[in-house]
Design a protein around this motif. Sequence first.
Motif, PDB file in Angstrom:
ATOM      1  N   THR A 151       0.765  -1.238  -0.003  1.00 29.41           N
ATOM      2  CA  THR A 151       0.008   0.143  -0.105  1.00 29.41           C
ATOM      3  C   THR A 151       0.932   1.296  -0.040  1.00 29.41           C
ATOM      4  N   SER A 152       1.827   1.210   0.650  1.00 31.71           N
ATOM      5  CA  SER A 152       2.928   2.110   0.793  1.00 31.71           C
ATOM      6  C   SER A 152       3.347   2.458  -0.749  1.00 31.71           C
ATOM      7  N   LEU A 153       3.737   1.613  -1.573  1.00 30.69           N
ATOM      8  CA  LEU A 153       4.412   1.616  -2.770  1.00 30.69           C
ATOM      9  C   LEU A 153       3.361   2.135  -3.727  1.00 30.69           C
ATOM     10  N   ALA A 154       1.813   1.680  -3.570  1.00 31.56           N
ATOM     11  CA  ALA A 154       0.869   2.314  -4.604  1.00 31.56           C
ATOM     12  C   ALA A 154       0.859   3.732  -4.094  1.00 31.56           C
ATOM     13  N   THR A 155       0.751   4.127  -2.834  1.00 29.20           N
ATOM     14  CA  THR A 155       0.647   5.704  -2.411  1.00 29.20           C
ATOM     15  C   THR A 155       1.586   6.395  -3.144  1.00 29.20           C
ATOM     16  N   ILE A 156       2.920   5.932  -3.159  1.00 26.53           N
ATOM     17  CA  ILE A 156       4.029   6.711  -3.609  1.00 26.53           C
ATOM     18  C   ILE A 156       3.682   7.140  -5.051  1.00 26.53           C
ATOM     19  N   ALA A 157       3.046   6.448  -5.869  1.00 27.10           N
ATOM     20  CA  ALA A 157       2.951   6.528  -7.151  1.00 27.10           C
ATOM     21  C   ALA A 157       1.911   8.048  -7.379  1.00 27.10           C
ATOM     22  N   PHE A 158       1.014   8.182  -6.231  1.00 26.60           N
ATOM     23  CA  PHE A 158       0.097   9.417  -6.339  1.00 26.60           C
ATOM     24  C   PHE A 158       1.061  10.550  -5.723  1.00 26.60           C
ATOM     25  N   THR A 159       1.647  10.386  -4.677  1.00 20.41           N
ATOM     26  CA  THR A 159       2.518  11.436  -4.196  1.00 20.41           C
ATOM     27  C   THR A 159       3.652  11.906  -4.957  1.00 20.41           C
ATOM     28  N   SER A 160       4.254  10.761  -5.647  1.00 17.68           N
ATOM     29  CA  SER A 160       5.412  11.279  -6.340  1.00 17.68           C
ATOM     30  C   SER A 160       5.091  12.260  -7.577  1.00 17.68           C
ATOM     31  N   VAL A 161       3.775  12.104  -8.294  1.00 18.70           N
ATOM     32  CA  VAL A 161       3.224  12.887  -9.154  1.00 18.70           C
ATOM     33  C   VAL A 161       3.070  14.246  -8.541  1.00 18.70           C
ATOM     34  N   SER A 162       2.601  14.446  -7.644  1.00 14.40           N
ATOM     35  CA  SER A 162       2.312  15.802  -7.004  1.00 14.40           C
ATOM     36  C   SER A 162       3.485  16.485  -6.469  1.00 14.40           C
ATOM     37  N   SER A 163       4.508  15.617  -5.924  1.00 14.82           N
ATOM     38  CA  SER A 163       5.689  16.169  -5.322  1.00 14.82           C
ATOM     39  C   SER A 163       6.472  16.746  -6.526  1.00 14.82           C
ATOM     40  N   VAL A 164       6.816  15.822  -7.619  1.00 21.67           N
ATOM     41  CA  VAL A 164       7.417  16.020  -8.832  1.00 21.67           C
ATOM     42  C   VAL A 164       7.057  17.324  -9.388  1.00 21.67           C
ATOM     43  N   ARG A 165       5.832  17.593  -9.658  1.00 22.36           N
ATOM     44  CA  ARG A 165       5.314  18.798 -10.135  1.00 22.36           C
ATOM     45  C   ARG A 165       5.799  19.973  -9.499  1.00 22.36           C
TER      46      ARG A 165
ATOM     47  N   HIS B 280       8.595  20.275  -7.511  1.00 22.77           N
ATOM     48  CA  HIS B 280       9.956  20.259  -7.562  1.00 22.77           C
ATOM     49  C   HIS B 280      10.343  20.835  -9.437  1.00 22.77           C
ATOM     50  N   ASN B 281       9.747  20.197  -9.958  1.00 13.98           N
ATOM     51  CA  ASN B 281       9.817  20.236 -11.678  1.00 13.98           C
ATOM     52  C   ASN B 281       9.671  22.008 -11.718  1.00 13.98           C
TER      53      ASN B 281
ATOM     54  N   ILE C  85      21.792  18.962  -3.587  1.00 13.42           N
ATOM     55  CA  ILE C  85      20.908  18.133  -2.691  1.00 13.42           C
ATOM     56  C   ILE C  85      19.427  18.322  -3.140  1.00 13.42           C
ATOM     57  N   HIS C  86      18.875  19.689  -3.536  1.00 11.59           N
ATOM     58  CA  HIS C  86      17.874  20.118  -3.707  1.00 11.59           C
ATOM     59  C   HIS C  86      17.484  19.447  -5.372  1.00 11.59           C
ATOM     60  N   ASP C  87      18.360  19.202  -6.097  1.00 16.45           N
ATOM     61  CA  ASP C  87      18.121  18.306  -7.556  1.00 16.45           C
ATOM     62  C   ASP C  87      18.250  16.999  -7.275  1.00 16.45           C
ATOM     63  N   ALA C  88      18.924  16.237  -6.043  1.00 16.18           N
ATOM     64  CA  ALA C  88      18.759  14.988  -5.797  1.00 16.18           C
ATOM     65  C   ALA C  88      17.370  14.716  -5.164  1.00 16.18           C
ATOM     66  N   VAL C  89      16.891  15.497  -4.413  1.00 14.55           N
ATOM     67  CA  VAL C  89      15.383  15.226  -3.826  1.00 14.55           C
ATOM     68  C   VAL C  89      14.424  15.390  -4.853  1.00 14.55           C
ATOM     69  N   GLY C  90      14.501  16.382  -5.590  1.00 20.83           N
ATOM     70  CA  GLY C  90      13.500  16.341  -6.917  1.00 20.83           C
ATOM     71  C   GLY C  90      13.535  15.300  -7.746  1.00 20.83           C
ATOM     72  N   THR C  91      14.736  15.073  -8.245  1.00 23.90           N
ATOM     73  CA  THR C  91      15.074  13.713  -9.101  1.00 23.90           C
ATOM     74  C   THR C  91      14.529  12.478  -8.602  1.00 23.90           C
TER      75      THR C  91
ATOM     76  N   PRO D 182       2.910  19.029  -1.993  1.00 21.51           N
ATOM     77  CA  PRO D 182       3.505  20.316  -2.533  1.00 21.51           C
ATOM     78  C   PRO D 182       3.714  21.188  -1.478  1.00 21.51           C
ATOM     79  N   VAL D 183       2.966  21.206  -0.243  1.00 26.19           N
ATOM     80  CA  VAL D 183       3.282  22.067   0.855  1.00 26.19           C
ATOM     81  C   VAL D 183       4.785  21.626   1.527  1.00 26.19           C
ATOM     82  N   GLY D 184       4.962  20.358   1.483  1.00 22.66           N
ATOM     83  CA  GLY D 184       6.424  20.086   2.037  1.00 22.66           C
ATOM     84  C   GLY D 184       7.305  20.477   0.810  1.00 22.66           C
ATOM     85  N   ALA D 185       7.068  20.308  -0.335  1.00 23.64           N
ATOM     86  CA  ALA D 185       8.307  20.838  -1.232  1.00 23.64           C
ATOM     87  C   ALA D 185       8.444  22.335  -1.258  1.00 23.64           C
ATOM     88  N   ARG D 186       7.418  23.003  -1.174  1.00 23.22           N
ATOM     89  CA  ARG D 186       7.622  24.539  -0.955  1.00 23.22           C
ATOM     90  C   ARG D 186       8.314  24.971   0.369  1.00 23.22           C
TER      91      ARG D 186
END
Length: 267
Positions: free
Chosen positions: A59-73, A75-76, A178-184, A235-239
């Motif tokens: 379940t953690s892995l599946a949730t990461i798919a959603f979280t990743s999209v939001s976080s990547v946006r 960071h990108n 480090i910020h690029d590593a986190v975003g990537t 996104p709140v965490g990324a900002r």
Amino acid sequence: MSLLDPILILELATIGTCTGFLAGLLGIGGGMIMVPFLSIILAHKGYPADYTVKMAVATSLATIAFTSVSSVRAHNQRGAVLWPVVKVLAPGILVGSLLGAQIAHALPGKLLGILFAIFVAFSATQMFLNRRPEPSRTLPGPLATFGVGNVIGLLSSLVGAGGAFVSVPFMTWCNIKIHDAVGTSAALGFPIALAGTIGYIYAGLGLPQMPPGSVGYLYLPGLFIISAASMVMAPVGARTAHRMDIQPLKKVFAVVLYCLAAYFLLR
């Protein structure tokens, strides 16, 4: 266990809020928080101990798919995702994640819990050490990078993490900021989550005594509720990460991780 139990919904939403914020802030994918607390919830509902950690990881892995999209946006938008690096690491990650799910299925639940505790303690130690890379280091060649992707995917699939515990230290070791590593790393979370989730669904099909709403090892109520809360908070965490020095915060979080590792070992 009712799918509409208000206490269960509140518990899952709280996990999602915390993991989403931490995913955006530290690039950790949230698995280090999600897996222990979701496994505790499922265990208290009386489901077989050999299933609970595996279900929490899936379940953690599946949730990461959603979280990743939001976080990547998020960071990108700040130019912090190195897409050429994602392109070379992703194929190895896909292979490693599929393999990791099958290995986890074959392992006893207690052993998987011990592996998770070791992973959490390792991640905490990495946060404390915070070693700086040599200025001359760069990413290795394509074959070696594919191998690194295999390792990231395999370990991440075993413990339900987004891969940052390996990929961020690896990229900073290769002299990536480090910020690029986190975003990537956030972008790499999607192939890890996709392949790992498919592997866990396949491995867990047809098992008896699974909670209502489960597909294989994937616990759908946890996926939907945790994902919704995570996507709001990532996104709140990324900002927040781009407005502050997160290194002192990492040391505080590392102490929390040591406590979680000790809890898993004591269980």
